[in-house]
Design a protein around this motif. Structure first.
Motif, PDB file in Angstrom:
ATOM      1  N   GLN A  54      38.599  50.406  36.602  1.00 13.07           N
ATOM      2  CA  GLN A  54      38.530  49.041  36.082  1.00 13.07           C
ATOM      3  C   GLN A  54      39.637  48.167  36.649  1.00 13.07           C
ATOM      4  O   GLN A  54      40.765  48.619  36.847  1.00 13.07           O
ATOM      5  CB  GLN A  54      38.667  49.055  34.563  1.00 13.07           C
ATOM      6  CG  GLN A  54      37.365  49.030  33.830  1.00 13.07           C
ATOM      7  CD  GLN A  54      37.554  48.812  32.343  1.00 13.07           C
ATOM      8  OE1 GLN A  54      38.575  49.158  31.774  1.00 13.07           O
ATOM      9  NE2 GLN A  54      36.558  48.257  31.711  1.00 13.07           N
TER      10      GLN A  54
ATOM     11  N   THR B  28      41.950  45.073  35.762  1.00  6.92           N
ATOM     12  CA  THR B  28      42.435  44.372  34.575  1.00  6.92           C
ATOM     13  C   THR B  28      42.829  42.950  34.955  1.00  6.92           C
ATOM     14  O   THR B  28      43.654  42.736  35.847  1.00  6.92           O
ATOM     15  CB  THR B  28      43.633  45.112  33.944  1.00  6.92           C
ATOM     16  OG1 THR B  28      43.214  46.442  33.626  1.00  6.92           O
ATOM     17  CG2 THR B  28      44.086  44.414  32.675  1.00  6.92           C
TER      18      THR B  28
ATOM     19  N   ASN C  31      34.830  40.497  30.029  1.00  3.59           N
ATOM     20  CA  ASN C  31      34.531  41.822  29.497  1.00  3.59           C
ATOM     21  C   ASN C  31      33.043  42.173  29.555  1.00  3.59           C
ATOM     22  O   ASN C  31      32.653  43.267  29.157  1.00  3.59           O
ATOM     23  CB  ASN C  31      35.088  41.962  28.085  1.00  3.59           C
ATOM     24  CG  ASN C  31      36.593  42.085  28.113  1.00  3.59           C
ATOM     25  OD1 ASN C  31      37.137  43.049  28.639  1.00  3.59           O
ATOM     26  ND2 ASN C  31      37.279  41.085  27.587  1.00  3.59           N
TER      27      ASN C  31
ATOM     28  N   TRP D 197      35.425  45.279  34.971  1.00  5.96           N
ATOM     29  CA  TRP D 197      36.561  44.436  34.623  1.00  5.96           C
ATOM     30  C   TRP D 197      36.997  44.683  33.188  1.00  5.96           C
ATOM     31  O   TRP D 197      36.175  44.925  32.300  1.00  5.96           O
ATOM     32  CB  TRP D 197      36.203  42.954  34.717  1.00  5.96           C
ATOM     33  CG  TRP D 197      35.885  42.453  36.081  1.00  5.96           C
ATOM     34  CD1 TRP D 197      36.098  43.073  37.280  1.00  5.96           C
ATOM     35  CD2 TRP D 197      35.272  41.192  36.389  1.00  5.96           C
ATOM     36  NE1 TRP D 197      35.668  42.283  38.310  1.00  5.96           N
ATOM     37  CE2 TRP D 197      35.160  41.127  37.799  1.00  5.96           C
ATOM     38  CE3 TRP D 197      34.830  40.134  35.622  1.00  5.96           C
ATOM     39  CZ2 TRP D 197      34.608  40.014  38.440  1.00  5.96           C
ATOM     40  CZ3 TRP D 197      34.279  39.037  36.262  1.00  5.96           C
ATOM     41  CH2 TRP D 197      34.173  38.982  37.656  1.00  5.96           C
ATOM     42  N   LYS D 198      38.285  44.581  32.962  1.00  4.03           N
ATOM     43  CA  LYS D 198      38.844  44.553  31.608  1.00  4.03           C
ATOM     44  C   LYS D 198      39.580  43.229  31.490  1.00  4.03           C
ATOM     45  O   LYS D 198      40.564  42.992  32.186  1.00  4.03           O
ATOM     46  CB  LYS D 198      39.814  45.711  31.394  1.00  4.03           C
ATOM     47  CG  LYS D 198      40.530  45.644  30.046  1.00  4.03           C
ATOM     48  CD  LYS D 198      41.573  46.740  29.917  1.00  4.03           C
ATOM     49  CE  LYS D 198      42.372  46.553  28.635  1.00  4.03           C
ATOM     50  NZ  LYS D 198      43.508  47.488  28.595  1.00  4.03           N
TER      51      LYS D 198
ATOM     52  N   GLN E 276      51.500  46.358  30.463  1.00  2.78           N
ATOM     53  CA  GLN E 276      50.244  46.890  30.985  1.00  2.78           C
ATOM     54  C   GLN E 276      50.131  46.671  32.490  1.00  2.78           C
ATOM     55  O   GLN E 276      50.810  45.820  33.061  1.00  2.78           O
ATOM     56  CB  GLN E 276      49.049  46.215  30.293  1.00  2.78           C
ATOM     57  CG  GLN E 276      49.005  46.460  28.809  1.00  2.78           C
ATOM     58  CD  GLN E 276      47.715  45.951  28.202  1.00  2.78           C
ATOM     59  OE1 GLN E 276      46.648  46.118  28.775  1.00  2.78           O
ATOM     60  NE2 GLN E 276      47.808  45.349  27.033  1.00  2.78           N
TER      61      GLN E 276
ATOM     62  N   ILE F 187      48.332  45.019  35.285  1.00  4.01           N
ATOM     63  CA  ILE F 187      47.507  43.840  35.472  1.00  4.01           C
ATOM     64  C   ILE F 187      47.232  43.703  36.965  1.00  4.01           C
ATOM     65  O   ILE F 187      48.150  43.757  37.778  1.00  4.01           O
ATOM     66  CB  ILE F 187      48.216  42.566  34.951  1.00  4.01           C
ATOM     67  CG1 ILE F 187      48.591  42.695  33.476  1.00  4.01           C
ATOM     68  CG2 ILE F 187      47.366  41.320  35.206  1.00  4.01           C
ATOM     69  CD1 ILE F 187      47.437  42.817  32.526  1.00  4.01           C
TER      70      ILE F 187
END
Length: 98
Positions: free
Chosen positions: A2, A4, A23, A28-29, A46, A48
């Motif tokens: 994924q 982000t 979403n 993709w997140k 996180q 990114i």
């Protein structure tokens, strides 16, 4: 794997729509926030891959925000997204990631 994507915008309703659009794709997140503080915190915590800057962020705030995010992740890709259909959004994201 994924990708982000962090969306930062000032309009709550648009941010909700962006969250849904980002979403909707399994690859993709999307993480969508309305404040710079939230964005910086998420970037610190996180992984990114891409940041989308939405409408309502004035030039001065954008410069400060870019500097903060890039100080955390120097290779972070940051692009502007001020609207348009989901096809335009997809094209912008794929172009930035490509």
């Amino acid at each position: 794997m994924q990708t982000t994507i962090l969306y930062i915008g000032r309009d709550t309703e648009i941010t909700i729509v962006m969250n849904r659009l980002l979403n909707a794709r399994p690859e993709w997140k999307g993480i969508c926030v309305c404040t710079d503080e939230e964005a910086v915190s998420i970037c610190e915590e996180q992984k990114i891959d891409l940041v989308l800057l939405g409408n309502g962020i004035d030039q001065n705030c954008e410069e400060v925000l870019r500097a903060k995010l890039l100080s955390i992740k120097p290779n972070l890709k940051i692009i502007q997204h001020y609207g348009g259909g989901s096809g335009l959004l997809y094209g912008e994201i794929m172009g930035a990631l490509g």
